[in-house]
Design a protein around this motif. Structure first.
Motif, short mmCIF file in Angstrom:
data_model
loop_
_atom_site.label_atom_id
_atom_site.label_comp_id
_atom_site.label_asym_id
_atom_site.label_seq_id
_atom_site.Cartn_x
_atom_site.Cartn_y
_atom_site.Cartn_z
N VAL A 10 0.83 -1.20 0.00
CA VAL A 10 0.00 0.00 0.00
C VAL A 10 0.87 1.25 0.00
CG1 VAL A 10 -1.69 1.34 1.27
CG2 VAL A 10 -1.93 -1.14 1.12
N ALA A 11 1.89 1.27 0.83
CA ALA A 11 2.79 2.43 0.89
C ALA A 11 3.48 2.63 -0.44
CB ALA A 11 3.82 2.22 2.01
N LEU A 14 1.87 4.62 -3.61
CA LEU A 14 1.92 6.07 -3.78
C LEU A 14 3.10 6.52 -4.64
CD1 LEU A 14 0.74 7.45 -0.36
CD2 LEU A 14 -0.40 7.55 -2.57
N HIS A 27 -2.84 12.59 -0.79
CA HIS A 27 -2.63 11.32 -0.10
C HIS A 27 -1.57 11.40 1.00
CE1 HIS A 27 -5.60 8.93 -2.07
NE2 HIS A 27 -5.15 9.21 -3.28
N GLU A 28 -0.96 12.59 1.16
CA GLU A 28 -0.10 12.76 2.35
C GLU A 28 -0.95 12.72 3.61
OE1 GLU A 28 2.27 16.30 2.05
OE2 GLU A 28 3.40 15.55 0.33
N THR A 29 -2.21 13.16 3.50
CA THR A 29 -3.08 13.16 4.68
C THR A 29 -4.20 12.13 4.59
OG1 THR A 29 -4.26 15.00 3.67
CG2 THR A 29 -2.69 15.54 5.42
N PRO A 31 -5.25 8.43 3.47
CA PRO A 31 -4.67 7.17 3.00
C PRO A 31 -5.46 6.54 1.85
CG PRO A 31 -5.79 6.85 5.11
CD PRO A 31 -5.89 8.32 4.79
N SER A 400 -14.25 10.75 2.79
CA SER A 400 -13.52 10.18 3.94
C SER A 400 -14.47 9.77 5.06
CB SER A 400 -12.50 11.19 4.48
OG SER A 400 -11.51 11.43 3.51
#
Ligand SMILES: *Cc1c(COP(=O)(O)O)cnc(C)c1O
Length: 450
Positions: A10-11, A14, A27-29, A31, A400
């Protein structure tokens, strides 16, 4: 697929995967949601959390994820033929699919040309229109007309007839000039004005344009009954009847982009049926393969087909894609049509749509909600958000919050809409109504920042 924990891949997603229609920095904040599998109307992530797919995974899924009947058809097809080129070759799934779709138009649109995605189908309809006029000796007809708020895809030809400023701004220099005429969107009326009056007013603007310019115009392109990506703008069928008559009178093709509204979404198999008209070109994609595989097609009339039929290669339609008429995708489409027939889906959807309206009634009654509207299996409303900063982030905050309520919902701006698969049971419809309202309350009580 590797088992075990998802965290590692998942990581990495990005970095290596550039996601569509996404400002990647968000997507920094926020997920990404790593989906592990799907069953029926639900998607399940790698942590075991589930989400009701209330927007049919971008409007494509009709009969649920991992549908046993579509799966069985695909498994059978997989062992026969996965793909063969469609130039010089043919195969049974593409023949059957073409015949069955044509039959659904009473064979008025008796010729099907295939591609893989919706935007390509739009490109094909635009090219075919201009080329058909050219073959008929009318070389001046190369302009197009689209509606305000239209969306027809994001490749260059399709984007040219798309009236969504955000999508166009950066690419304006690449796009053909087109005529943009008034939308028949019922919300544009004066208070109390019937939708049919708004539609006729919009059609009058098109009439004036055609009177002045028809000699240069190849086609008018519309999304029948609902302009979906433009914010679920719904309009009266009289608009389509009037446009059909205008196109006939002024010798202009009518392209019906049913990529989103086709396949039963608005209550009839084709949305055009509710206006009792047929276009010259009808584009289908999204739901046609049940949401399984990329497949699109353009259906057209015999007179247009005949205008290309000649010894001369250059008079033939010059367009192809590698995966044109892919057998697996066609088999998924045939299985989808089987479900429509065997389960009398259109009749069942009438009851389902009525239940949906009941389940959404509490949200619809909220004073911060306007323009509640529904056409078959599309339900929509507009949230009233006065603060500009809150309005700008409304959609992302809603998405979200919805995830935390086990819902996949992605408003368009402040338009909250449902476009669920047709297999929801009564319990799921009630859940959808209650959860959407809970999400709305929560988002409206938030600070504006994401
Ligand atoms: C989604 C859509 C398209 C584009 O289809 P893609 O498969 O995304 O290229 C075109 N027209 C309409 C009306 C759509 O909703």
């Amino acid at each position: 697929m590797s088992g075990g924990t998802s965290a590692a891949w998942v990581a990495r997603s990005l970095h290596s995967v550039w996601h569509p229609c996404t400002q990647m920095q968000h997507h920094e904040t926020v997920p990404l949601v790593p989906i592990s599998h799907g069953r029926g109307a639900w998607l399940v992530d790698t942590e075991g959390r589930r989400y009701l797919d209330a927007i049919s995974s971008w409007w494509v899924n009709l009969f649920g994820h991992a549908n046993p009947r579509i799966n069985a058809a695909l498994k059978d097809q997989l062992d026969r033929l996965e793909h063969a080129m469609l130039a010089g070759f043919t195969h049974e799934p593409v023949v059957q699919l073409s015949e069955r779709l044509s039959a659904l138009t009473g064979n008025v649109l008796g010729h099907c040309f295939y591609a893989s995605d919706g935007a390509s189908a739009v490109e094909i309809a635009l090219k075919m229109s201009v080329h058909a006029w050219r073959n008929a000796g009318q070389t001046d007809k190369s302009e197009f007309v689209c509606l305000q708020g239209s969306y027809h895809g994001e490749t260059l030809g399709a984007l040219a007839v798309t009236d969504v400023p955000l999508f166009r701004a950066a690419y304006g220099a690449l796009l053909q000039n087109v005529h943009v005429v008034a939308s028949p969107d019922a919300r544009r009326g004066a208070p109390g004005e019937p939708a049919s009056a708004v539609a006729l007013r919009a059609a009058a603007e098109l009439e004036a344009l055609l009177e002045a310019r028809a000699g240069h115009i190849a086609a008018v392109i519309v999304e029948p009954l609902v302009q979906c990506a433009g914010g679920m703008a719904m309009y009266d069928p009289v608009y389509l009847q009037t446009v059909r008559a205008l196109c006939d009178r002024h010798q202009v093709h009518l392209i019906a982009d049913e990529i989103a509204v086709g396949c039963g979404r608005t209550g009839t198999f084709f949305a055009c049926e509710q206006a009792a008209i047929w276009p010259d070109f009808l584009c289908l994609s999204k739901g046609i393969s049940g949401g399984y595989l990329p497949l699109s097609l353009v259906m057209t009339r015999d007179a247009i087909y005949q205008s290309f039929y000649d010894r001369d290669v250059a008079r033939g339609f010059l367009h192809s894609h590698s995966y044109t008429g892919n057998p697996l995708a066609c088999r998924a489409a045939l299985a989808t049509l089987d479900i429509f027939r065997d389960d009398d889906v259109l009749a069942r959807n009438r009851a389902l749509a009525a239940h949906l309206a009941t389940a959404m009634a509490p949200l619809a009654a909220d004073p911060r909600i306007a323009n509640v509207r529904q056409r078959g299996m599309i339900w929509a409303c507009d949230a009233i958000v006065d603060d500009a900063a809150a309005a700008a982030t409304f959609s992302r905050r809603f998405f979200s919050a919805a995830l935390e309520h086990e819902l996949l919902l992605r408003p368009i701006g402040r338009t909250i809409y449902l476009m669920p698969p047709y297999i929801l049971d009564a319990q799921e419809v009630d859940f959808l109504g209650a959860a959407t309202q809970a999400v709305f309350q929560r988002v409206m009580s938030q600070e504006s920042h994401p």
